[in-house]
Enzyme design. Structure first.
Site, PDB file in Angstrom:
ATOM      1  N   TYR A 156       0.819  -1.217   0.000  1.00 51.85           N
ATOM      2  CA  TYR A 156       0.000   0.000   0.000  1.00 51.85           C
ATOM      3  C   TYR A 156       0.850   1.264   0.000  1.00 51.85           C
ATOM      4  O   TYR A 156       0.406   2.313  -0.483  1.00 51.85           O
ATOM      5  CB  TYR A 156      -1.017   0.017   1.157  1.00 51.85           C
ATOM      6  CG  TYR A 156      -0.469  -0.336   2.515  1.00 51.85           C
ATOM      7  CD1 TYR A 156       0.382   0.507   3.204  1.00 51.85           C
ATOM      8  CD2 TYR A 156      -0.836  -1.533   3.119  1.00 51.85           C
ATOM      9  CE1 TYR A 156       0.876   0.173   4.452  1.00 51.85           C
ATOM     10  CE2 TYR A 156      -0.357  -1.882   4.371  1.00 51.85           C
ATOM     11  CZ  TYR A 156       0.508  -1.025   5.030  1.00 51.85           C
ATOM     12  OH  TYR A 156       0.995  -1.368   6.257  1.00 51.85           O
ATOM     13  N   LYS A 177     -13.009  16.409  -3.709  1.00 52.11           N
ATOM     14  CA  LYS A 177     -12.439  17.682  -4.168  1.00 52.11           C
ATOM     15  C   LYS A 177     -13.010  18.782  -3.265  1.00 52.11           C
ATOM     16  O   LYS A 177     -13.990  19.446  -3.611  1.00 52.11           O
ATOM     17  CB  LYS A 177     -12.853  17.873  -5.637  1.00 52.11           C
ATOM     18  CG  LYS A 177     -12.061  18.870  -6.432  1.00 52.11           C
ATOM     19  CD  LYS A 177     -12.546  18.862  -7.885  1.00 52.11           C
ATOM     20  CE  LYS A 177     -11.847  19.921  -8.691  1.00 52.11           C
ATOM     21  NZ  LYS A 177     -12.426  20.053 -10.046  1.00 52.11           N
TER      22      LYS A 177
HETATM   23  N1  LIG Z   1     -19.244  15.170 -12.727  1.00 51.61           N
HETATM   24  C1  LIG Z   1     -18.394  16.226 -12.599  1.00 51.61           C
HETATM   25  N2  LIG Z   1     -18.908  17.433 -12.361  1.00 51.61           N
HETATM   26  C2  LIG Z   1     -18.080  18.485 -12.262  1.00 51.61           C
HETATM   27  C3  LIG Z   1     -16.688  18.345 -12.378  1.00 51.61           C
HETATM   28  C4  LIG Z   1     -16.173  17.045 -12.616  1.00 51.61           C
HETATM   29  O1  LIG Z   1     -14.947  16.806 -12.721  1.00 51.61           O
HETATM   30  N3  LIG Z   1     -17.056  16.013 -12.721  1.00 51.61           N
HETATM   31  N4  LIG Z   1     -15.882  19.438 -12.248  1.00 51.61           N
HETATM   32  C5  LIG Z   1     -16.383  20.638 -12.013  1.00 51.61           C
HETATM   33  C6  LIG Z   1     -15.525  21.789 -11.768  1.00 51.61           C
HETATM   34  O2  LIG Z   1     -14.219  21.614 -12.220  1.00 51.61           O
HETATM   35  C7  LIG Z   1     -15.623  21.995 -10.242  1.00 51.61           C
HETATM   36  O3  LIG Z   1     -14.730  21.156  -9.566  1.00 51.61           O
HETATM   37  C8  LIG Z   1     -15.510  23.411  -9.801  1.00 51.61           C
HETATM   38  O4  LIG Z   1     -16.695  23.737  -9.139  1.00 51.61           O
HETATM   39  C9  LIG Z   1     -17.824  20.906 -11.933  1.00 51.61           C
HETATM   40  N5  LIG Z   1     -18.620  19.724 -12.031  1.00 51.61           N
END
Ligand SMILES: Nc1nc2c(c(=O)[nH]1)N=C([C@H](O)[C@@H](O)CO)CN2
Length: 120
Positions: free
Chosen positions: A54, A100
């Protein structure tokens, strides 16, 4: 019965996102990983070479993610799972959750979870 090697809250930083501000600076990504790995051989031999390390997986994920420049979490996790199956032959199934936390101000965190099996 399945054996799971896991990694929780692995912290990385990456350039990722669809908006201009996200292309100009890194932001944190946190990974939770579950790897289904048969552990019988390693339990018998007591040898790290008979299982999936890991610590090595963690280092690989950090390096891969920090070098990536994709826009979507979907793109990142799909390619990361392919790389993990290619490099770590003991992994039979994989669950990856990426969070995130700075993406949506009013949410504690957002992200994506995928589950994949080793390609035939
Ligand atoms: N399904 C997703 N939706 C969103 C993504 C993503 O990567 N997958 N990314 C964003 C923007 O980059 C966000 O991180 C900033 O608000 C928005 N929706």
């Amino acid at each position: 019965m399945h054996d799971i090697i896991y990694i929780e809250q692995l912290a990385t930083d990456a350039i990722i996102g669809i908006y201009d501000w996200e292309r100009q600076q890194t932001q944190p990504l946190l990974f939770d990983i579950e790897m289904e790995v048969p552990i019988f051989s390693a339990a018998q031999s007591d040898a790290i070479g008979d299982t999936v390390d890991y610590a090595v997986v963690s280092d690989f994920i950090c390096e891969y993610v920090e070098e990536s420049r994709v826009e979507l979490l979907e793109t990142l996790l799909e390619s990361l799972s392919s790389e993990l199956f290619a490099r770590f032959k003991g992994i039979q199934h994989l669950k990856i959750k990426v969070s995130k936390p700075q993406a949506v101000k009013k949410a504690k965190t957002v992200g994506l979870i995928i589950q994949r099996s080793r390609p035939l």
